[in-house]
Structure formats: C-alpha cells, structure tokens
Design an enzyme around this catalytic site. Structure first.
Site, mmCIF file in Angstrom:
data_model
loop_
_atom_site.group_PDB
_atom_site.id
_atom_site.type_symbol
_atom_site.label_atom_id
_atom_site.label_comp_id
_atom_site.label_asym_id
_atom_site.label_seq_id
_atom_site.Cartn_x
_atom_site.Cartn_y
_atom_site.Cartn_z
ATOM 1 N N SER B 42 0.811 -1.221 0.000
ATOM 2 C CA SER B 42 0.000 0.000 0.000
ATOM 3 C C SER B 42 0.842 1.267 0.000
ATOM 4 C CB SER B 42 -0.888 -0.014 1.255
ATOM 5 O OG SER B 42 -1.270 1.290 1.624
ATOM 6 N N GLY B 43 0.521 2.169 -0.914
ATOM 7 C CA GLY B 43 1.227 3.451 -0.943
ATOM 8 C C GLY B 43 0.981 4.260 0.311
ATOM 9 N N LEU B 44 -0.263 4.238 0.792
ATOM 10 C CA LEU B 44 -0.580 4.956 2.025
ATOM 11 C C LEU B 44 0.208 4.380 3.189
ATOM 12 C CD1 LEU B 44 -2.242 6.886 3.800
ATOM 13 C CD2 LEU B 44 -4.021 5.119 3.926
ATOM 14 N N ASP B 54 1.165 10.628 1.840
ATOM 15 C CA ASP B 54 0.839 9.838 0.644
ATOM 16 C C ASP B 54 0.680 10.775 -0.561
ATOM 17 O OD1 ASP B 54 0.192 7.668 -0.907
ATOM 18 O OD2 ASP B 54 -1.910 7.590 -0.281
ATOM 19 N N ASP B 81 0.927 -0.913 -5.039
ATOM 20 C CA ASP B 81 0.057 0.249 -5.218
ATOM 21 C C ASP B 81 0.963 1.369 -5.753
ATOM 22 O OD1 ASP B 81 -1.659 2.389 -4.873
ATOM 23 O OD2 ASP B 81 -1.560 2.350 -2.676
ATOM 24 N N ASP B 83 0.664 4.239 -7.365
ATOM 25 C CA ASP B 83 0.228 5.615 -7.610
ATOM 26 C C ASP B 83 -0.027 5.825 -9.122
ATOM 27 O OD1 ASP B 83 0.560 5.904 -4.908
ATOM 28 O OD2 ASP B 83 2.320 7.160 -5.037
ATOM 29 N N GLU B 110 -3.016 4.292 -11.032
ATOM 30 C CA GLU B 110 -4.308 4.962 -10.961
ATOM 31 C C GLU B 110 -4.348 6.147 -11.909
ATOM 32 O OE1 GLU B 110 -3.812 5.545 -6.766
ATOM 33 O OE2 GLU B 110 -3.614 7.705 -6.991
ATOM 34 N N LYS B 116 0.415 12.708 -6.592
ATOM 35 C CA LYS B 116 -0.925 12.282 -6.215
ATOM 36 C C LYS B 116 -1.301 12.733 -4.799
ATOM 37 C CE LYS B 116 -1.833 8.763 -3.928
ATOM 38 N NZ LYS B 116 -2.357 7.441 -3.534
ATOM 39 N N ASN B 118 -3.899 11.146 -1.627
ATOM 40 C CA ASN B 118 -4.690 9.975 -1.256
ATOM 41 C C ASN B 118 -6.155 10.191 -1.615
ATOM 42 O OD1 ASN B 118 -6.405 8.324 0.823
ATOM 43 N ND2 ASN B 118 -4.400 7.345 0.737
ATOM 44 N N SER B 119 -6.783 9.142 -2.128
ATOM 45 C CA SER B 119 -8.147 9.253 -2.636
ATOM 46 C C SER B 119 -9.161 9.593 -1.557
ATOM 47 C CB SER B 119 -8.556 7.943 -3.312
ATOM 48 O OG SER B 119 -7.667 7.647 -4.358
ATOM 49 N N ARG B 155 -6.270 1.286 -11.896
ATOM 50 C CA ARG B 155 -7.213 1.714 -10.856
ATOM 51 C C ARG B 155 -8.003 2.902 -11.366
ATOM 52 N NH1 ARG B 155 -5.224 2.902 -4.730
ATOM 53 N NH2 ARG B 155 -6.418 4.789 -4.297
ATOM 54 N N HIS B 186 -12.465 1.903 -7.564
ATOM 55 C CA HIS B 186 -12.360 2.449 -6.216
ATOM 56 C C HIS B 186 -13.602 3.271 -5.897
ATOM 57 C CE1 HIS B 186 -10.166 2.737 -2.648
ATOM 58 N NE2 HIS B 186 -9.471 3.828 -2.848
#
Lengths: 295, 295, 295, 295
Positions: B42-44, B54, B81, B83, B110, B116, B118-119, B155, B186
């Site tokens: 996970s990037g986060l 992130d 992940d 990004d 994504e 980026k 975080n979403s 993504r 997502h």
C-alpha cells in the site's frame, strides 16, 4: 535548543531519564507524541522492521536512510544504536559526519567486531574489540563531530561476553579516558546484579545508560537509587506491533472480512493526522492557484 | 511457480481472493505466515510507515527500496500500489523494469495526476488523467515487461472524483483495450452501491479488484455474488500497529517501567525467529571455521 | 546468451581476453561501444568517481546503486571488483543475491580484511584473511547463486603482502578446492616475474586473471604465452577522464570562455546519443497522444 | 563563510562570475582545485554520467545521493540544476530542506512540466508551467529555507519555447515578485541576441545568470558589457571525459595493451591524491594502535 543539546542535557540530568525505541518515521512520531524526551533508534528493531537480521545485513547507508525519515518526522533527539560504527575508526568517523547532517543527536557504539551479532544471541561466544583500537575509534569520532554537543556513548559488552566486573571497569575507564560522553553497560541477566556491581565501583565518573530488556522485572526505583542516568526501553514498539499485526492478520484471514477489525485499530483519519495531512492542505491553499494541484 | 504467475492465477481465479496490506519487510513476513496468498504494498501504508505523506513525498526509488526488503523477506507475490506510475509513460515503464528485477509480481496504477493525493483526502477535487495518455502509459508498461505474467492493474478513480458510472465504464473499457490485466474500481462510499452498479454493466470483461476500506461493513458474501476477483484489505496492519504502539508507549511512559508490557507483546525470541536468526546460526556452523566469526 | 554465461565463456576461453574498467553508466556504455566483451567494475575507480577513498567509505549498497546504472546501460557482462565481499560470509552471500538481481555477471573477492585498503597503498603492511575463513566465504557465495553461470573469482593478495610464491600457491589451491571459478593473481611489481613464477607451478588448474596496472610495459604476447585467461585494464577510463577534466577546466578557467574548448570535446548531440535520446522520442510517438507529454 | 553565503556573494557580485559544471565527486573536486568559485551541478551531466536520460529517469533522491558526494568532496558552493523541482510546490520545498542538509548552496528551477525534457531536445514543443503555479512553488521554496542565504534561481524557458521577449519579461518579473534571488535566462540560439534583448529591458532588477552552451562563440566581454552576473559553463567536464574515454578505450582495445596509454593519463598517485589518501594514512597513525587496521 538543538537536538544534540537536548540529548546532552537528558544524559547529564540528575534524574533518571528514559529513551523509547522507534524503528521508522511512524513509530518515532508516536514516541514523541506520547511525551518521551528522546528516541532510541534500535539496531535490532530497525533491522527487524526492514525484514533482515541484526547482523549488519542492511548497509550502514540503508540505516542512515531510515534515520533520516525518523529525524524528519520528529523534534526530539535520537540516539542511534550504531553497532560497532560499521567498520573501523574511519567508517565510524564518517558515520558521525553523516549523522550530524541528518540531525541525529548521538550514537552509541559497542566494543564488538564487525559484522555484529545481537547480544542476546550466542552472546558469550562473541569476541570483544581490542581496547586500544576501540579507544582510537572513540577519539576519531569525537574529533570529527562539529557540533560540540553531539553525544558518543560507548557500550561495554564485557558482562555479556562473560568477562566479569574487572574487565568491564577496565574498558569503561579506558573509553572514559578516550573521551566518550557516557557508557552503556549491557547485561543479559534477568536480575540487575551485574549493573549494580558496576555502579558501586564506577562512582559516577560518567553517566551510565542501561537497557533493562532482560531484567525488566527490576523496579525502576532501583535504577534511580543506583544513580543510573538513562534507561532505554529498547524494542517494545517493535514487539507490540508484531503481536498486533499477527493478531489482526489472523483475524482477517480467518473471518475473510474487516468489519470486526475496524474498532480495534487506528482510524484512517488518525493515519492522515500522523502524516500531518492538514499542514499540506493549508499549504495548498497558500501556494497553489485555485483549482490547480501543480506539477 | 514464479511470483508473477502466482499473482496472475490469483487474479484470474474463479474464487474471490484476498490481498493483505504490508508496508515493510516485517509486516510482509507476517502476512505470509498468516496464510495470505498475496501482499498489497500500500502506498498509504508505506508512506505512513516512513513518516511522510501519501503525496509522492518519498521518491519512487525510496519506495523501491522498501519493496526490495518486502520481496526478499517473503515468497508470496506482491502487488504494488504504484500511484500514477510516478510520472509519465517513460517513468512508468522504467518502474516495471525495476519491479521485475526486485521480483515484485505486479503493479496497480491509478488515473490521477503526479504528484498524487490519497483518494480519501479531498477526493472529489482531484482531476483525473487524460484517458488517451493513461492508455499510452498502460501500453508502454505492458510492452516493457519481460515476464509475460507480470500484472498491470488499472485503478479507476472516476467514482471517487464524482464522475459516475458512465465515465467509470468508459475508462475501464479504454484501459481494457489498452491491455491491462485487471481493473481496480475504487469507491469512497460506505456502501457498495457504486461497485455493484459497475459490476452489472461490466459483465466480467476483465477481473475486478476492490478495496473495501470504506464499505467495510458490506458482507464478503456480496463480493462473491457480484463476481469480484480480488478484495484488498488495504491498510489494516499499519492501523493496528499504530494503535498498539500508541497504547504500549503510553503505558510505559506513564508507568516508567516495562514489566507490565512484557506479557502483551511479542517475545525477543519471536523477533529473532521472524528474522530467521536460526538459519544464520546454521550457516555459521557450515561456513565459519570454529571459533571465528569472520570479517 | 545471459550475461553470466557470456562472462563464463570469456573466462574459460582458450584465448587471452580483456576486461576494460568502467565506473559509472556512461563509461560502461563507452566500453561496450568500443567493442570490449566485458567490463571491470573497479572498486578504485568507482570510489574515486564518487569522490571517496578505496577503503569501503562508500557502503556496499551505494556501490550496488552504481552497478545497477552500469548494468542497465549495457548488454555486455560486468565483473565486480568486490573487495572482501564487504564483511564476512553472510555479507558476501547477500552480495551475490543482490548482484544477480541487478544482472551483474560475477564478482571478484580478495583475501584481505574489511575495511580494505587499496593494494597499491602500503600493500605490504596489510594482513591477509585467514584461509579457512576465506574458503568458507567462497563456499557460501557459490551455494547462494541461483544462476549456475554466475562467476566468483578469488583474488590472491599474498604476493602484494610479501608472502611469496609458496603461500600464493597454497591460497590459490585452497580457493580452488573451495569452488571458485578463477583466481586473480595480483602483483605490484613493475615486471611480470611473480605472475610468471605462479603460472609455471599452477599448470592451468583454474583460469588465471591478471591486472597489469604496474607491469604495463610487459608485452601482451607474454600473457598469451604464459596461458593467462583474462587481463584487466583496471582504471584507465577513470585516469584519462581525470587528465581531460583537469585540462579543460584549467583552460576554461584561464581563458574565461568555452569557444576554444568546443572542438576538443564531445558534442551535445553525442551526449544525447549516448543517453539514447532518440529511443525516447520514438517512444513518445508511440505512447503519447499528440501534443501531450504526459504526467 | 557558509557555502550559501559564498554563492549569494558570487551571484550578487558586480563582476561577471563563472560556475563550472561537475557531475560527481571527482569532477567537483577537480573544479575546485582548478580555482573556480562555484560548481554547477548539471542535470544533463549528472543523468548522462549515471547512464540515463535527462528526463527525470533518475529519481530526485538518486540525484540527491550524487549531490551529497559532490558536496562532501568540496568546499566551494554548489548550485543545483533542479529541473522543475521534481513535482509541485510540495516536492520542491522538500527538496530545499534536503539540499540544505547536504550543504548545497542553492537550486535553480525551470518553468517547465514534470517530467522534463532537456531544453536542447525538441525545445519548442515543450509546454511551460503556469505562471501562478510556478510563483507559488518559488514562494514555498523561499519560505522553507532555514539558511537565509540559500539561493533559489528561476530559469525562464520562454525563449526556448518560442514565446519571445514579452513573455520572458512577464515571467521574469512574476518570479521576481515571488521572491527568487536571480533569474536564469535560457536561449538555444547560436548568438546572444535573445539574451541581449532581455537585458536591455530588464534593467538589473535581479541578477541574471546565463548558460552560453549554444552561443559559445560570443566573447565573454559582451556578457560583462550587458551586465550579466553569472555565466555557467554547463557540461564541459562531462563532454571532455566522454571524448577522452572514447579515445583511450579505442586505443587500448586496438593495441591490446596499456603501455602507450600510460603517459597520457593521470597517474595512480594522482588518483590517490585526489581521494586524499594521505589524510587517511595520517589518521591511521593517530587513531590505530600500531600494527592494527581495526575492524
């Protein structure tokens, strides 16, 4: 006050002070937020976090990269568990220069040989460094630092190696003469008797640091009574994170869902808070034209 | 079987499969030991572990360094992940080459812009990538891989960005035509309605991956019924380690002792076991002359 | 053919073969374009290029980073001058795993102690590694490689250290028994007499590699006659770049203009060519929508 | 005097000053020894030296690693050719913090988009950064620096992109208002006419830096007359080392011997001198017990 000066004060304080282990930026931030005055950058914890052994499997610059993240994430001083200095006096003095650049407040080196093995593994079989060579290393490190408050702590491994009190005193005194700022006396007994015997003879010539991992049951009051300067809680953040991750991974694996995990773990918002997401949102207001994220 | 082939099988399996988050060598090892078939890098979580945000604050090679430790510590496949691929098509195809070298089985990119965010932070305000440009990136990545089973997952962020079902389908189909191996849809809703609407129209053109972080309460059975291929438990090892470290740090800080902590945390022996200390001791028997630790 | 197999063939060829030094991606590319069949990744040259000493001042992972750029820029095999393996058998076997990942074809380790000193500085004062310990290191390395053609070369330093022919033969034979693929016999004499004495006794038990830096005046024909397998031109790209940069820097400094320098140096277009700028322009045609550079 | 202050003085000096390109520790040392007052850490040269393209193929932390070696090897200030700041304002301000730590005196950012392409390749097709966004980046960088003398230089690419004088002036003035310490006006014409037109209108509002790579034939006297502050010789050490390495590699390849090369290249002793081998030998006298090299 500079981080170095803060560590110096902490080590030389008349009270017993504590350093809490961290092994990455996140755990460092948590240690600071909890209220601790300083961080122990544990070699065991850092290597375990990376997924390698505590035998200099990670290179010294990989450790440096971890430390840079730790230092950037916090404002309290960090004392590095610097193994043997990662080589001879020349490697050790390079280390000091690199630590100062990354705002690490001090380093503890131990009188063993490179590559090291963790003291709690097969300790008695481990040869110690030649005293004169180790003293030269200390001198080179102290001569290299440009911040006069940067701390060099000598970790004496002779109790662990089975050499007893006399050798421990002889080494501690030699390192004292060579210019270290404190000695860390290590013991793998489950009681504090070795440390106690040392303190009686040492008579406060330099501050003494201890790591009560094995004699955890000893009341802290006794450390105070003996005149210990700093006690290091050396690997507990790592060890609790292992237990927690093993538990949640098992639970989620077995249940095939995360709903029941949700209440026991930090919220996403708490993750963002620890990362200081809010500061970035404010900065975006300040530095980005409206409707533009920049590139 | 190669890690890439194992990830490919997992993604294309008829059953719902799971990936569990890890963010360093240690958590990766725990995920594997628990029984999971694959790891979500996970990037986060990786950025949070490092102590940064992130938002591509860590460079892509710093992420690569973390991944190398994760891959070395485990034998199950890792899906990164990734990004946006850390830049344009050229950065993304370089990434593929570097991931293959480090034995990472696949990467998810994504359709957002570099750097980026975080979403789950301010998602709706985030512009999406141009579809043609993103398709070119996918093609470049697929053309670069030398292992035919290396997985590229796209993504789709259009639900998060507020563009609705039609745009999501349009993007997913475009990425499909460009050659991705799966799409990750997502959603930041607390129910699964967006995903469900997509699945109805998508009709299994490619495997679909989901990340139920926000709709955690949805029973896993529904993912199965909809025909989801992979569900990712995306940040739970990180979040449990935060809660655990905050708790133990606070306890030790307040009690000024570690005795009460001892029973709740992993033992030192468990740390050494996770590091595979025993293998090294056996290797020392094999490769070191007796009484010599080598240098 | 894999790079490892190409190096294996080169070392085992009946003809005298040559490796040319390189120390970064650029010089590696030039060595390949010139026609050489292989590259010597010189520890002296790499450290000098970085601006540090040949005493393990750069960490082994910093060397690895240089090697990765060198390997990515070329298709001919690279033999790393790997000092002592950067520690004991465990460090050395980790090195092998990391070199294989980066597509380095082989490594040469020398029987000295960590941290090393360049053999041409104060050579005679340098202690050698214990033979048994060094043989254990070789075994660990050969047991670790997953590509059966990966080459491990043992560099024998006993002539340099003043121990003479008998000790050199004893060591070479021990390393042979331990499983190395070739021996590198080093000498700092300005004639080839030491090497010659060795070759007479050695009788081709394993391929022999030499580094004629000091006995450069010896005709290459004599290497052939003795049955040498590989001669390494060990630092000449570094040394010519030093002379050239000192000259042009001085000229530009004194003239305060670059007009006169222009004709003596590579053109900008040649720089772009060496970087393969054209391939990127073609890829942009292929992967970027028109008028879009991507992000 | 701090390196930052020295660069500030150099940029603000009434005389025309010069920066000479370097791309690794070795070339930096040579630039300093030659007598230059400052170093231009060229993005083109650093990437070419690594063996990659000048399109952000190396990550910003890989560039940082090169800079750290360059800074450690020298005592004169280094101005980094920092591309676009490697992302948005947040990436750029992180860069400033990291550069300060490594004792880099300043950074030049250009008003293009990430990932960048070298200005001499296909320049006219390159879109420029939005002015407001670039000004926000400048403000973020100036707000981040902790050393008040750290220099931020804005490189204006509008001549290269074909936008002419008016746009160049508009951008230069906007960056001026945003707080930069100097502007670098770039031109790919083979004469200095564009720069001259700018200087007439600019009227010394801020120091002006130029890079005469393409108009190398223009006499330096004209730069003085126009009031240019700094001229950068931007890639000549790289380009001479390419020519020299191509020549010596070819010669050695064809002759199959190094004897004829010996006289044209730096001696081994010169390599050791540049690495400061002597300082280490003295330090060994000081810090090592006799007959012990330490470990």
């Amino acid at each position: 006050m500079r981080k170095t000066s803060r560590l110096k004060h902490l080590i030389n304080s008349r009270n017993l002070e504590f350093l809490m282990e961290a092994h990455n930026g996140l755990s460092s931030k948590i240690v600071e937020e909890t209220g601790f005055k300083g961080i122990w950058a544990s070699g065991l914890s850092i290597s375990a976090g990376l997924g390698v052994r505590d035998n200099n499997e990670a290179s010294w610059t990989q450790i440096l990269d971890v430390l840079e993240f730790m230092s950037d994430a916090t404002s309290i001083p960090i004392l590095l568990d610097g193994d043997t200095g990662y080589g001879n006096f020349n490697n050790a003095r390079r280390l000091v220069a690199k630590l100062e650049q990354r705002n690490i407040a001090g380093v503890c080196i131990e009188d063993k040989l490179f590559p090291k093995t963790n003291s709690f593994i097969n300790g008695q079989a481990q040869p110690l460094a030649d005293i004169d060579e180790f003293c030269g290393k200390i001198k080179a490190m102290k001569d290299t630092q440009t911040d006069e408050d940067f701390m060099v702590v000598a970790r004496v491994e002779s109790f662990i190696a089975g050499w007893g009190l006399e050798e421990t005193l002889r080494r501690a005194e030699a390192y004292h003469q060579a210019g270290v700022d404190a000695v860390l006396i290590h013991s793998h007994r489950s009681d504090i008797s070795e440390i106690e015997s040392f303190m009686k003879e040492w008579q406060g010539r330099l501050p003494v640091v201890i790591v009560p991992t094995k004699y955890y049951a000893t009341p802290t009051k006794r450390f105070v009574d003996m005149g210990i300067s700093v006690a290091i809680w050396a690997n507990h953040n790592l060890r609790t994170s292992i237990a927690a991750m093993q538990k949640i991974s098992k639970q989620i694996f077995q249940e095939e869902r995360i709903a029941n995990a949700e209440s026991e773990i930090a919220s996403l918002e708490e993750v963002f808070r620890l990362q200081r997401a809010e500061e970035l949102q404010e900065a975006e207001q300040k530095y980005l034209p409206s409707g533009n994220r920049g590139s």
